[in-house]
Design an enzyme around this catalytic site. Structure first.
Site, mmCIF file in Angstrom:
data_model
loop_
_atom_site.group_PDB
_atom_site.id
_atom_site.type_symbol
_atom_site.label_atom_id
_atom_site.label_comp_id
_atom_site.label_asym_id
_atom_site.label_seq_id
_atom_site.Cartn_x
_atom_site.Cartn_y
_atom_site.Cartn_z
ATOM 1 N N ARG A 70 -73.139 -70.136 -12.158
ATOM 2 C CA ARG A 70 -71.876 -70.567 -12.746
ATOM 3 C C ARG A 70 -71.862 -70.123 -14.202
ATOM 4 O O ARG A 70 -72.889 -70.106 -14.878
ATOM 5 C CB ARG A 70 -71.717 -72.084 -12.657
ATOM 6 N N HIS A 71 -70.690 -69.767 -14.695
ATOM 7 C CA HIS A 71 -70.538 -69.312 -16.072
ATOM 8 C C HIS A 71 -71.009 -70.367 -17.072
ATOM 9 O O HIS A 71 -71.097 -71.560 -16.761
ATOM 10 C CB HIS A 71 -69.077 -68.956 -16.344
ATOM 11 N N GLU A 79 -70.725 -72.612 -20.721
ATOM 12 C CA GLU A 79 -69.702 -73.538 -21.216
ATOM 13 C C GLU A 79 -68.548 -72.791 -21.867
ATOM 14 O O GLU A 79 -68.736 -71.865 -22.652
ATOM 15 C CB GLU A 79 -70.329 -74.483 -22.242
ATOM 16 N N THR A 80 -67.331 -73.230 -21.542
ATOM 17 C CA THR A 80 -66.118 -72.656 -22.137
ATOM 18 C C THR A 80 -65.510 -73.637 -23.135
ATOM 19 O O THR A 80 -65.908 -74.809 -23.216
ATOM 20 C CB THR A 80 -65.066 -72.344 -21.059
ATOM 21 N N ASN A 118 -64.221 -76.510 -21.124
ATOM 22 C CA ASN A 118 -65.314 -77.379 -20.671
ATOM 23 C C ASN A 118 -65.762 -78.309 -21.798
ATOM 24 O O ASN A 118 -65.985 -79.500 -21.593
ATOM 25 C CB ASN A 118 -66.525 -76.554 -20.231
ATOM 26 N N GLY A 156 -59.379 -74.237 -14.380
ATOM 27 C CA GLY A 156 -58.754 -73.567 -13.254
ATOM 28 C C GLY A 156 -58.682 -72.067 -13.455
ATOM 29 O O GLY A 156 -59.655 -71.424 -13.833
ATOM 30 N N ARG A 168 -64.927 -65.362 -18.666
ATOM 31 C CA ARG A 168 -66.118 -66.209 -18.764
ATOM 32 C C ARG A 168 -67.178 -65.823 -17.744
ATOM 33 O O ARG A 168 -68.375 -65.984 -17.995
ATOM 34 C CB ARG A 168 -65.744 -67.686 -18.639
ATOM 35 N N GLU A 207 -61.858 -68.534 -10.109
ATOM 36 C CA GLU A 207 -61.637 -69.965 -9.903
ATOM 37 C C GLU A 207 -60.245 -70.182 -9.322
ATOM 38 O O GLU A 207 -59.306 -69.417 -9.597
ATOM 39 C CB GLU A 207 -61.778 -70.712 -11.227
#
Length: 233
Positions: free
Chosen positions: A46-47, A49-50, A53, A60, A95, A122
């Site tokens: 999984r990517h 932290e954005t 996030n 989404g 991301r 996503e």
């Protein structure tokens, strides 16, 4: 007892494809299951932290950047991955690509081929995007048909993920890789891992959660229709 078809029974394109098969095609192709020529290592990440996030917001389908902390998480992934992959896939969202590139660079990882695939994007969460994250009852109930207004259902995500895996079956038969790396997102990872682990309970599948920059390692040897998707067929 399942009977497994071989590559000779498939009629999939040899060129890179991002086609999403319809349910009838999926049902027909996977009716007897497919056995890979040999087991492969499939690593999903999984990517990092954005910015959404970090704020506790729903992301989404929105294309948002990694935070500095997310970039550092991506670099740390690279130190924990294997040193060589015949194929690395990422979604078309920044991301996912940035996480993959930072990981590969930090780990000095060799990749023979790298491809963007929108089927790993996503899911759209429609009106929920950019709002504070809150639990959704329909997801807690394992409802694969539910979609927020303007968004995608998990049934649609499943159709994309099965289509992607069918194309990967084709790639495995042609190239005979040892390892494939996939950089994606929470929703597709739930469905992909549910399929690959042949899960039966949709509640359990949709309840699965992955931390930013989490790695899931699987040995993949066959593709069958898992129990949690049977109602879609």
């Amino acid at each position: 007892m399942l009977s497994f078809r071989t590559k000779a029974d498939l009629h999939l394109t040899q060129s890179p494809s991002t086609r999403v098969f319809n349910w009838s095609e999926l049902r027909q192709t996977l009716a007897h299951g497919i056995l890979l020529p040999k087991p492969i290592q499939l690593h999903l990440i999984r990517h990092g932290e954005t910015v959404t996030n970090a704020k506790g917001l729903v992301t989404g389908s929105q294309d948002v950047p990694l935070t500095p902390a997310g970039e550092e998480q991506a670099r740390r992934i690279g130190l924990r991955l294997d040193r060589h992959y015949e194929l690395a896939l990422h979604s078309t969202l920044d991301r996912s690509l940035k996480t993959l590139l930072l990981a590969l660079q930090a780990g000095h990882i060799k990749v023979d081929q790298m491809r963007a695939d929108p089927r790993l994007n996503e899911r759209s969460l429609g009106v929920l995007e950019f709002r504070p994250w809150t639990p959704v009852d329909e997801y807690a109930q394992g409802n694969l048909y539910y979609a927020p207004a303007g968004g995608d259902s998990y049934a649609e995500v499943a159709r994309r993920c099965l289509s992607l895996l069918l194309d990967l079956v084709d790639f495995v038969a042609a190239v005979h890789p040892e390892r494939i790396l996939v950089s994606s997102h929470m929703g597709p990872m739930r469905i992909l891992i549910g399929i690959l682990e042949e899960q039966h309970d949709p509640v359990r599948v949709l309840a699965r959660s992955f931390e930013n920059a989490e790695i899931v390692r699987l040995q993949w040897s066959r593709l069958v229709l898992p129990g949690f998707l049977m109602d879609l067929f």
